[in-house]
Design a protein around this motif. Structure first.
Motif, short mmCIF file in Angstrom:
data_model
loop_
_atom_site.label_atom_id
_atom_site.label_comp_id
_atom_site.label_asym_id
_atom_site.label_seq_id
_atom_site.Cartn_x
_atom_site.Cartn_y
_atom_site.Cartn_z
N ARG A 23 0.84 -1.21 0.00
CA ARG A 23 0.00 0.00 0.00
C ARG A 23 0.88 1.26 0.00
O ARG A 23 0.63 2.22 -0.75
CB ARG A 23 -0.92 -0.01 1.21
N ALA A 24 1.92 1.26 0.81
CA ALA A 24 2.80 2.43 0.88
C ALA A 24 3.54 2.65 -0.44
O ALA A 24 3.72 3.80 -0.88
CB ALA A 24 3.81 2.26 2.02
N MET A 25 3.96 1.57 -1.08
CA MET A 25 4.64 1.71 -2.37
C MET A 25 3.69 2.27 -3.42
O MET A 25 4.08 3.12 -4.23
CB MET A 25 5.21 0.35 -2.80
N CYS A 26 2.44 1.81 -3.41
CA CYS A 26 1.45 2.31 -4.37
C CYS A 26 1.16 3.79 -4.13
O CYS A 26 1.04 4.58 -5.08
CB CYS A 26 0.17 1.51 -4.27
N GLY A 31 0.13 8.30 -5.76
CA GLY A 31 -0.56 9.31 -4.98
C GLY A 31 -1.34 8.71 -3.83
O GLY A 31 -1.83 7.58 -3.90
N GLY A 32 -1.48 9.48 -2.77
CA GLY A 32 -2.14 9.00 -1.55
C GLY A 32 -3.61 8.72 -1.71
O GLY A 32 -4.21 8.02 -0.89
N GLU A 33 -4.24 9.27 -2.76
CA GLU A 33 -5.67 9.04 -2.96
C GLU A 33 -5.97 7.72 -3.65
O GLU A 33 -7.13 7.31 -3.74
CB GLU A 33 -6.27 10.20 -3.78
N ASP A 54 -4.20 -4.26 -8.14
CA ASP A 54 -5.36 -3.54 -8.66
C ASP A 54 -5.46 -2.20 -7.94
O ASP A 54 -5.68 -2.14 -6.73
CB ASP A 54 -6.62 -4.37 -8.43
N ILE A 55 -5.26 -1.12 -8.71
CA ILE A 55 -5.33 0.22 -8.12
C ILE A 55 -6.51 1.00 -8.70
O ILE A 55 -6.54 2.24 -8.66
CB ILE A 55 -4.03 1.00 -8.35
N GLY A 56 -7.48 0.27 -9.27
CA GLY A 56 -8.67 0.91 -9.78
C GLY A 56 -8.51 1.49 -11.16
O GLY A 56 -9.41 2.17 -11.66
N ALA A 57 -7.39 1.25 -11.83
CA ALA A 57 -7.18 1.73 -13.19
C ALA A 57 -7.84 0.77 -14.18
O ALA A 57 -8.47 -0.22 -13.79
CB ALA A 57 -5.69 1.86 -13.47
N ASP A 58 -7.70 1.07 -15.47
CA ASP A 58 -8.29 0.21 -16.49
C ASP A 58 -7.72 -1.20 -16.44
O ASP A 58 -8.41 -2.17 -16.72
CB ASP A 58 -8.05 0.80 -17.89
#
Length: 329
Positions: A23-26, A31-33, A54-58
């Motif tokens: 999570r910290a690397m992402c 960005g923190g959001e 999975d970071i919510g991108a396409d």
């Protein structure tokens, strides 16, 4: 966040990072959001730790985390940094390469190098080739030959790993690698006398090695395990090339790809040479190929030890005994 690491023995070479570290690397990279919904460790490779995140991108992204510096052999030191340095030179592969999204070599979040990359389409070739009849495999190896040729046509200005160290001559590069391999074998308690004997012969025959005067780009690890293919294609179709962390400047004949392509003549691998071009078979080239074979076998000995594959270790000593016999004949 759903976190699915691979469970391994405490003494295993590869070990996972934590969910909090992912999570910290992402957050640092994107960005923190950014909301990290899942991270799944993949079983690809035996060196870096690789995750589909999975970071919510396409599309999900790939996170690759290097081993701790203290675990890295001399011949594998800072491989992730080497891959990062080599990426601009692999440009002829175009969309076959993953794009780098973020890199962090500070060790502030985790005491290891890491990189985020785009996730390529397809599946690893070893998982997908078996779905095709053997008669279709020739087209796959033909594509491998085309890719290898594109890489080897890239010219450099000095020898050695792309990230360094740099060498003025090819013989220095080969001898340094063999010396480092022997030192790594010493460190893990394996007999390295045969590797040192090959290094001494390489020093004695510098002139043969130094006939190579034009440094070319080598991928270093291009073979089936580092190639992605389209699982829906009517024939094996390469969609991506990964893991260029062993890239270097040298003699194309020394590349892992060339060694592997020549291992089974008279099979579908012959299509590699039809696309790449025929190998050189002069007496000097044959001698150099023996030194390159020793280089690969020494690295394989270290890899087998690291993986606990003790059953196949004796084979590496048999192989180098044969190499030494040929070199001293």
């Amino acid at each position: 966040m759903e976190f699915h690491p691979i469970e391994r023995a405490p003494a295993a070479f590869q070990h996972t990072v934590t969910a909090a570290e992912v999570r910290a690397m992402c957050h640092r990279a994107f960005g923190g959001e950014v909301r990290v919904s899942s991270a799944v460790e993949l079983g690809w490779g035996t060196y870096n730790s690789t995750y589909r995140v999975d970071i919510g991108a396409d599309h999900p992204v790939i996170l690759r985390v290097a081993p701790e510096p203290g675990k890295q052999f001399r011949i594998e030191r800072e491989l992730m940094r080497n891959e990062y340095a080599s990426t601009p030179y692999l440009a002829p592969l175009g969309p076959l390469l993953p794009r780098t999204l973020a890199v962090d070599f500070t060790h502030e979040i985790v005491g290891r190098d890491y990189v985020f990359q785009t996730m390529l389409d397809g599946i690893p070739a070893p998982e997908g080739l078996g779905a095709y009849p053997r008669t279709e495999w020739a087209s796959f190896f033909g594509q491998m030959g085309e890719i290898a040729r594109r890489i080897h046509d890239v010219r450099g200005t000095r020898f050695g790993p792309v990230h360094g160290p740099a060498y003025a001559t090819w013989s220095e590069t080969v001898i340094a690698y063999l010396d480092d391999t022997a030192a790594d074998l010493d460190d893990v308690g394996l007999d390295a006398a045969d590797v040192r004997e090959v290094a001494a012969l390489a020093a004695h025959q510098r002139g043969v090695l130094d006939e190579v005067t034009s440094p070319r780009l080598l991928h270093g690890d291009l073979w089936t395990v580092n190639v992605m293919i389209d699982p829906a294609a009517s024939r094996p179709t390469i969609t991506g090339v990964i893991d260029g962390d062993r890239a270097m400047w040298g003699d194309p004949a020394a590349d892992w790809t060339i060694y592997r392509a020549g291992r089974r003549p008279g099979t579908e691998r012959d299509a590699f040479w039809e696309a790449y071009g025929p190998p050189t078979s002069t007496p000097a080239a044959v001698t150099r190929a023996l030194f390159y074979r020793a280089r690969h076998v020494g690295a394989a000995r270290l890899e087998r030890h690291r993986l606990g594959n003790l059953r196949d270790l004796p084979e590496t000593y048999d192989d180098l005994r044969e190499v030494l016999t040929c070199l001293t004949r």
